[in-house]
Write a protein that holds these residues in place. Sequence first.
Motif, short mmCIF file in Angstrom:
data_model
loop_
_atom_site.label_atom_id
_atom_site.label_comp_id
_atom_site.label_asym_id
_atom_site.label_seq_id
_atom_site.Cartn_x
_atom_site.Cartn_y
_atom_site.Cartn_z
N ASP A 36 3.40 -14.20 14.27
CA ASP A 36 4.76 -13.66 14.23
C ASP A 36 5.37 -13.61 12.82
OD1 ASP A 36 4.62 -13.30 16.90
OD2 ASP A 36 5.83 -15.06 17.44
N ASP A 37 5.29 -14.76 12.14
CA ASP A 37 5.98 -14.80 10.85
C ASP A 37 5.32 -13.89 9.81
OD1 ASP A 37 3.84 -16.47 11.02
OD2 ASP A 37 4.71 -18.12 9.86
N PHE A 38 3.98 -13.81 9.86
CA PHE A 38 3.30 -12.92 8.93
C PHE A 38 3.63 -11.46 9.24
CE2 PHE A 38 -0.32 -10.55 7.11
CZ PHE A 38 -0.18 -10.96 5.80
N TYR A 39 3.72 -11.16 10.54
CA TYR A 39 4.08 -9.82 10.98
C TYR A 39 5.46 -9.42 10.43
CZ TYR A 39 5.14 -5.94 14.18
OH TYR A 39 5.48 -4.74 14.71
N GLU A 40 6.41 -10.35 10.57
CA GLU A 40 7.77 -10.10 10.04
C GLU A 40 7.72 -9.81 8.54
OE1 GLU A 40 10.49 -9.81 11.83
OE2 GLU A 40 9.28 -10.22 13.62
N GLU A 41 6.97 -10.65 7.85
CA GLU A 41 6.87 -10.53 6.40
C GLU A 41 6.28 -9.17 6.00
OE1 GLU A 41 4.17 -12.67 3.07
OE2 GLU A 41 4.88 -14.01 4.65
N GLN A 42 5.20 -8.81 6.69
CA GLN A 42 4.54 -7.55 6.38
C GLN A 42 5.47 -6.36 6.65
OE1 GLN A 42 2.02 -7.99 4.46
NE2 GLN A 42 0.26 -7.21 5.58
N MET A 43 6.12 -6.38 7.82
CA MET A 43 6.98 -5.26 8.17
C MET A 43 8.13 -5.12 7.18
SD MET A 43 5.30 -3.90 10.52
CE MET A 43 6.35 -2.55 11.02
N LYS A 44 8.62 -6.24 6.71
CA LYS A 44 9.70 -6.21 5.73
C LYS A 44 9.20 -5.56 4.42
CE LYS A 44 12.57 -9.64 3.93
NZ LYS A 44 12.80 -11.11 3.91
N LEU A 46 -1.13 3.81 6.17
CA LEU A 46 -1.44 2.73 5.22
C LEU A 46 -0.89 1.40 5.70
CD1 LEU A 46 -1.26 4.85 2.16
CD2 LEU A 46 -2.65 2.80 2.14
N ALA A 47 0.35 1.42 6.19
CA ALA A 47 0.94 0.18 6.70
C ALA A 47 0.08 -0.36 7.84
CB ALA A 47 2.37 0.45 7.18
N ALA A 48 -0.38 0.52 8.72
CA ALA A 48 -1.21 0.09 9.85
C ALA A 48 -2.51 -0.53 9.36
CB ALA A 48 -1.50 1.26 10.77
N SER A 49 -3.08 0.04 8.30
CA SER A 49 -4.36 -0.48 7.81
C SER A 49 -4.19 -1.83 7.12
CB SER A 49 -4.99 0.53 6.84
OG SER A 49 -4.34 0.48 5.59
N MET A 50 -2.98 -2.10 6.64
CA MET A 50 -2.75 -3.33 5.88
C MET A 50 -2.13 -4.45 6.72
SD MET A 50 -1.08 -1.67 2.45
CE MET A 50 -2.05 -0.73 1.25
N LEU A 51 -1.65 -4.09 7.90
CA LEU A 51 -0.85 -5.02 8.72
C LEU A 51 -1.51 -6.38 8.91
CD1 LEU A 51 1.73 -5.29 10.52
CD2 LEU A 51 0.29 -4.59 12.43
N HIS A 52 -2.80 -6.39 9.23
CA HIS A 52 -3.48 -7.64 9.55
C HIS A 52 -4.10 -8.29 8.32
CE1 HIS A 52 -6.30 -4.34 9.66
NE2 HIS A 52 -7.33 -5.14 9.70
N ASN A 53 -3.64 -7.85 7.15
CA ASN A 53 -4.12 -8.41 5.89
C ASN A 53 -5.65 -8.47 5.80
OD1 ASN A 53 -4.09 -9.53 3.38
ND2 ASN A 53 -3.52 -11.59 4.06
N PRO A 54 -6.28 -7.29 5.87
CA PRO A 54 -7.75 -7.26 5.86
C PRO A 54 -8.33 -7.69 4.51
CG PRO A 54 -6.88 -5.06 5.57
CD PRO A 54 -5.69 -5.93 5.87
N GLN A 55 -9.53 -8.22 4.55
CA GLN A 55 -10.21 -8.61 3.32
C GLN A 55 -10.60 -7.40 2.49
OE1 GLN A 55 -11.75 -12.08 2.78
NE2 GLN A 55 -9.85 -12.34 3.92
N VAL A 56 -10.93 -6.31 3.21
CA VAL A 56 -11.38 -5.09 2.54
C VAL A 56 -10.60 -3.90 3.08
CG1 VAL A 56 -13.39 -3.71 1.91
CG2 VAL A 56 -13.71 -6.07 2.61
N LEU A 57 -10.20 -3.03 2.16
CA LEU A 57 -9.51 -1.79 2.55
C LEU A 57 -10.35 -0.60 2.11
CD1 LEU A 57 -5.73 -1.88 1.51
CD2 LEU A 57 -6.65 -1.29 3.76
N PHE A 58 -10.61 0.29 3.05
CA PHE A 58 -11.30 1.54 2.72
C PHE A 58 -10.28 2.67 2.82
CE2 PHE A 58 -14.60 -1.24 4.38
CZ PHE A 58 -15.58 -1.13 3.40
N LEU A 59 -10.00 3.30 1.71
CA LEU A 59 -8.98 4.35 1.69
C LEU A 59 -9.63 5.67 1.28
CD1 LEU A 59 -6.21 2.27 -0.14
CD2 LEU A 59 -6.59 2.50 2.34
N ASP A 60 -9.78 6.56 2.22
CA ASP A 60 -10.44 7.84 1.95
C ASP A 60 -9.39 8.92 1.75
OD1 ASP A 60 -12.22 9.87 1.67
OD2 ASP A 60 -13.09 9.73 3.68
#
Length: 336
Positions: A128-136, A165-179
């Motif tokens: 929850d708290d990380f979700y809040e932080e990310q959305m902010k 982009l927000a959706a791809s970053m929401l769960h704080n992934p280790q790796v991001l692939f941006l095409d």
Amino acid sequence: MIEVSGLTKSFKSFKKEKGIKGTLKSLVSREYTSIDAVKDVSFNIKRGEIIGYIGANGAGKSTTIKMMTGILTPTEGYVNVDGRIPYEERTENARHIGVVFGQKTQLWWDLPLGETYSILKEIYEVPDDFYEEQMKYFDQVFELSTFMDKTVRTLSLGQRMRADLAASMLHNPQVLFLDEPTIGLDVVVKERIRKAIKDMNEKYGTTIVLTTHDMSDIEELCHRIIIIDKGTLLYDGGIDKIRKDYGFERKITFDLRYDSEDEVKESLSSIYQNIDNSTQKNLRFIVQDNQAIINFNRNEISISSIMNFVLHGFNVLDFSVQDMDIEAIVKQIYTK
Ligand SMILES: Nc1ncnc2c1ncn2[C@@H]1O[C@H](COP(=O)(O)OP(=O)(O)O)[C@@H](O)[C@H]1O
Ligand SMILES: [Mg+2]
């Protein structure tokens, strides 16, 4: 973090001769051709790196990304992302990576954007708290709240890309692939996207593989680039070397009003003949369709000197300056 070795992907397509006869024949004989979209590509990417994966259209960038994200299985070779083989552990891999395909949204078309994030929160088990932080944070950088109630299908391209982009970053992934995450966007949205990419990398040490046609994306974000051409690896190294060897190419296009194309060509040629050899080497021009297009090396020749002589010598209606482009760099690497 990412290991790619001898990676190859061949696509088979049925050979079809022209005409009805050919169609009928292809139904029975099933002869097919095979193209190697990616051919024997190897590289390693360290944790926390931002890599620009670049090449012309059809070079094989998206196909590589699809194998690194587990969407496609290689014909030959091997991929390892953070200890997992993506195409063998697709679901588990998906929990640890983020993906954006600029050409196609990963979001649910008919859902209001807000609900999309709530669902992703559950899927990825984001606290929850990380979700809040990310959305902010996303609201700050992407101004999401201005279109949070809209369904994804009604978003503009710029809104949709920010939402993706927000959706791809929401769960704080280790790796991001941006095409191609900035394709077709205006400068302001591009700038926001670059900021978010930079922030993620700095805050969480996210490893990022970025495909783009925009050299400004690369210049702002990447220290290292990998260039792929016709499926094979052409260059892997620092952006500085590319910048030094090829990167100072600029192109100015002047819209001219003239009566005779030949006259313009002639006067430009005579100016060209009179400049010194080394400057000549760093400058090329063409005149056609009421335009003069000048390619030059901005390291050797200043924009202002070019502006000066064209603005004074010709009737200029408009002009624009373009960055070096990837196709031109690839061509130059071959000719050298
Ligand atoms: N599913 C597919 N079936 C057949 N050919 C494909 C498929 N996907 C890509 N290709 C071909 O593979 C090559 C590389 O495509 P792609 O990886 O999309 O290039 P890029 O992303 O660099 O523009 C192209 O020639 C493309 O036409
Ligand atoms: Mg592509």
